[in-house]
Scaffold this active site. Structure first.
Site, short mmCIF file in Angstrom:
data_model
loop_
_atom_site.label_atom_id
_atom_site.label_comp_id
_atom_site.label_asym_id
_atom_site.label_seq_id
_atom_site.Cartn_x
_atom_site.Cartn_y
_atom_site.Cartn_z
N ALA A 129 1.02 -1.04 -0.02
CA ALA A 129 -0.01 -0.12 -0.06
C ALA A 129 1.02 1.14 0.03
O ALA A 129 1.51 1.68 1.14
CB ALA A 129 -0.81 0.01 1.15
N SER A 131 0.86 4.41 -3.12
CA SER A 131 -0.01 5.66 -3.48
C SER A 131 -1.36 5.15 -3.25
O SER A 131 -2.33 6.00 -2.76
CB SER A 131 0.24 5.77 -5.05
OG SER A 131 1.36 6.46 -5.24
N GLU A 363 5.19 12.21 0.03
CA GLU A 363 3.91 13.09 0.40
C GLU A 363 2.80 13.10 -0.86
O GLU A 363 2.59 14.15 -1.22
CB GLU A 363 4.21 14.59 0.91
CG GLU A 363 5.11 14.43 2.14
CD GLU A 363 4.41 14.95 3.32
OE1 GLU A 363 4.53 14.54 4.49
OE2 GLU A 363 3.34 15.56 3.28
N GLN A 367 2.36 11.95 -9.71
CA GLN A 367 1.27 11.64 -10.55
C GLN A 367 0.10 11.46 -9.92
O GLN A 367 -1.08 11.97 -10.19
CB GLN A 367 1.46 10.09 -11.04
CG GLN A 367 2.44 9.90 -12.21
CD GLN A 367 4.03 10.44 -11.70
OE1 GLN A 367 4.34 10.15 -10.45
NE2 GLN A 367 4.68 11.01 -12.61
#
Lengths: 384, 250
Positions: A129, A131, A363, A367
């Site tokens: 896990a 993005s 952070e 994209q």
């Protein structure tokens, strides 16, 4: 709270002095030791750097985001590892507590975080896990007055130093996605927590990340921040601030890269002239100066709105994307201006070139920022 | 013990000094100004003396235009108790400054006056010495160490032959050198508190002093640029070159 202009100026003078006299001269030692010298950590504690964003009533400086950003743009004209050490206490490691913690939790942890006696880490990312953070599988299963935590967290910044983890875990296995996730404050000495080896990274030596593994780690139910299932709501609230903070970090790094490049261009001679007098070098310097100015202007506009309690998610993503991409371009030009020397570890730009690569990833990747910006635009258009 | 610390607003030590085109001084418009670094060391030392329990009050004084209050605020944020601003836009030379400081030292009844050994703008290195003479009190200059015992102060001075130790009776004037201490970083809450501390504003007339410069500056010019050097291939060539210029004996 916004500082008076003269006080802010005075404090920024102190930050500049710290950067010039202590942080920059110790950068090579920091890389060599892969750690920040203790006396510098003490200076950072003394000056209140661990509690920039923590309210004054809990021992922090309680700065508004605009002042925090102006301070970070100066502070980050030095190796980013220094920022990394103070980053989690000011960012998501503590802000979840500030925004959604109860009074008891705040009293217990915030003063220690503000003074730097305690280091907080934010444990969200997992092997599966990144993005897609909402797909996390670390579980928190209710057991009477307790929860049992199980799962592995990856790339957790400051984990080796952490006294405290803000852990995102799934409390409702039957609800996939963000709504089944809750946030917990977990003290690092709780049985059932083990740390992986320090990760070997491309850059940012002196800043540490590692896996954090929870195996039947039993924590009291009072360690939950906010209600069950509200973990992501808490995280979302601190996201905008975090993205704007990182933008300031990128601008500080870009300023340093440009300063080093300009100094080098003035000193270095080729064909009997300073390379600064060659127009192709001047173009690179001018492009860099312009891009930094653009990022700075964007950032200060967004922080001003944030401080006026406007919603700035779209602007925060614009700033984070632009500033992190911008510093990448400036690092690339900095190496180019330095020529062969820029490829050598003797010059700081070689190190910064590697250090700044991370900003486009953490952070929220570029994209992800693009998706946030576009979706926000589309939503606004649909609702108007 | 009551300590008076004298501070001067000067062009910041990081600024590259530029001479005015008319040779009438150096450019200060739009230039970053700071507390004279040696004076900052004097303030720091006063704070350490107070923190060690050897002083009750620290007064900081500065002479100049309204803007010197910025440097007084910095000293107050570091921890000084109150400030005195002698407001004037006149050209104040060391003898005039020392007359003003004498007036303040006497009216405040201070036991110790600390100053930087010199200000980095004019490099006069006179004010402390002149003050001690006018006050008719002992002076210890270029202190790199300072301690107290009863009514006496002991200072260490770095001189060519090594370290010289001087003992002076208080009240006295001590000017401080670079290696006495490293001034602290000022904390943000202290900066905010400093805004509430008092700064008394006085005029030259209040102190019974006239500017009356005794020295007139004829001109200021930048140092000559460095000439290109000459490269030689061997030690023999170097020796020959030096001999040719009469710099070493044949």
């Amino acid at each position: 709270m916004a500082l008076d202009a003269d006080v802010l100026e005075q404090f920024i003078d102190q930050v500049k002095r710290l950067v010039t006299e202590k942080l920059v001269p110790n950068e090579e030692r920091l890389v060599e030791d892969d750690d920040i010298p203790d006396e510098i950590v003490d200076d950072l504690k003394d000056l209140g750097f661990f509690g920039l964003s923590i309210p004054e009533e809990y021992g922090g400086l309680g700065l508004c985001l605009t002042d925090e950003a102006k301070i970070m743009m100066e502070f980050c004209q030095s190796s980013v590892a220094y920022r990394s050490r103070i980053g989690t206490n000011n960012g998501i490691g503590s802000q979840g507590l500030v925004i959604d913690g109860n009074e008891q939790q705040k009293q217990r942890y915030l003063p220690g975080l503000a003074s730097g006696e305690m280091i907080a880490s934010f444990a969200l990312t997992e092997p599966g896990a990144g993005s897609d953070a909402a797909s996390l599988t670390t579980s928190a299963v209710r057991d009477g007055d307790h929860y049992l935590l199980n799962g592995t967290k990856r790339f957790i910044t400051n984990a080796p130093q952490a006294d405290l983890f803000t852990v995102m875990a799934r409390t409702d296995a039957s609800t996939p996605g963000a709504r089944g996730v809750s946030a917990f404050i977990v003290e690092a000495d709780t049985p059932g927590i083990t740390l992986g080896k320090k990760d070997k990274k491309m850059g940012q030596r002196g800043a540490h990340t590692s896996d954090v593994i929870f195996e039947n780690c039993r924590i009291p139910a009072t360690a939950r921040i906010g209600d069950e299932g509200h973990g992501f709501k808490t995280a979302m609230k601190v996201l905008d601030r975090g993205r704007l903070h990182i933008s300031a970090v990128c601008i500080g790094q870009a300023e340093r890269l440009l300063k080093d490049s300009l100094n080098y261009a003035i000193e270095r001679k080729q064909f009997g002239e300073r390379i600064a007098d060659f127009q192709l070098i001047q173009a690179m310097l001018a492009d860099s100066r312009t891009e930094i100015y653009a990022a700075r202007s964007m950032l200060l506009d967004a922080t001003r709105r944030y401080d006026q309690a406007e919603r700035v998610s779209e602007e925060a993503s614009c700033c984070k994307m632009f500033a992190s991409e911008m510093v990448g371009r400036i690092a690339d030009r900095a190496v180019q201006i330095h020529g062969g020397a820029g490829y050598m570890a003797d010059y700081a730009v070689e190190r910064f070139y590697r250090d700044v690569r991370l900003f486009r990833i953490y952070e929220g990747t570029t994209q992800i920022q693009q998706l946030v910006i576009a979706k926000s635009m589309i939503r606004s258009a649909e609702n108007s | 013990m009551k300590i008076l610390v004298c501070i001067k607003r000067v062009v910041d030590y990081n600024v590259r000094i530029r001479v005015k085109p008319d040779g009438g001084g150096v450019v200060t418009d739009g230039v970053k100004m700071s507390m004279n670094p040696f004076d900052e060391i004097a303030v720091e030392e006063a704070l350490r003396i107070k923190e060690a329990g050897n002083a009750d009050e620290i007064i900081v004084v500065s002479i100049g235009a309204k803007q010197v209050q910025e440097q007084l605020r910095t000293a107050l944020a570091m921890g000084a108790d109150r400030g005195i601003h002698v407001e004037t836009t006149e050209n104040i030379q060391p003898l005039t400054a020392s007359r003003m400081l004498l007036n303040i030292a006497q009216s405040e009844g201070v036991d110790l006056v600390l100053l930087g050994k010199q200000a980095i703008d004019d490099d006069n290195n006179q004010t402390g010495q002149m003050l001690a003479a006018l006050w008719d009190r002992p002076q210890a200059t270029f202190a790199s160490g300072l301690s107290f015992d009863g009514g006496k102060a002991t200072t260490i001075r770095e001189v060519d032959a090594g370290l010289e130790v001087l003992e002076v009776d208080l009240p006295a004037v001590v000017t401080v050198d670079l290696r006495l201490n490293e001034p602290r970083y000022v904390k943000l809450p202290d900066m905010m508190k400093a805004k509430k501390k008092t700064i008394d504003v006085k005029t030259l007339a209040d102190l019974g002093v006239e500017a009356a410069p005794g020295v007139s500056s004829l001109g200021v010019r930048p140092p000559e640029g460095r000439q290109a050097g000459k490269k030689v291939e061997t030690v023999e060539e170097l020796v020959k070159e030096l001999q040719a210029r009469g710099l070493v004996n044949d």
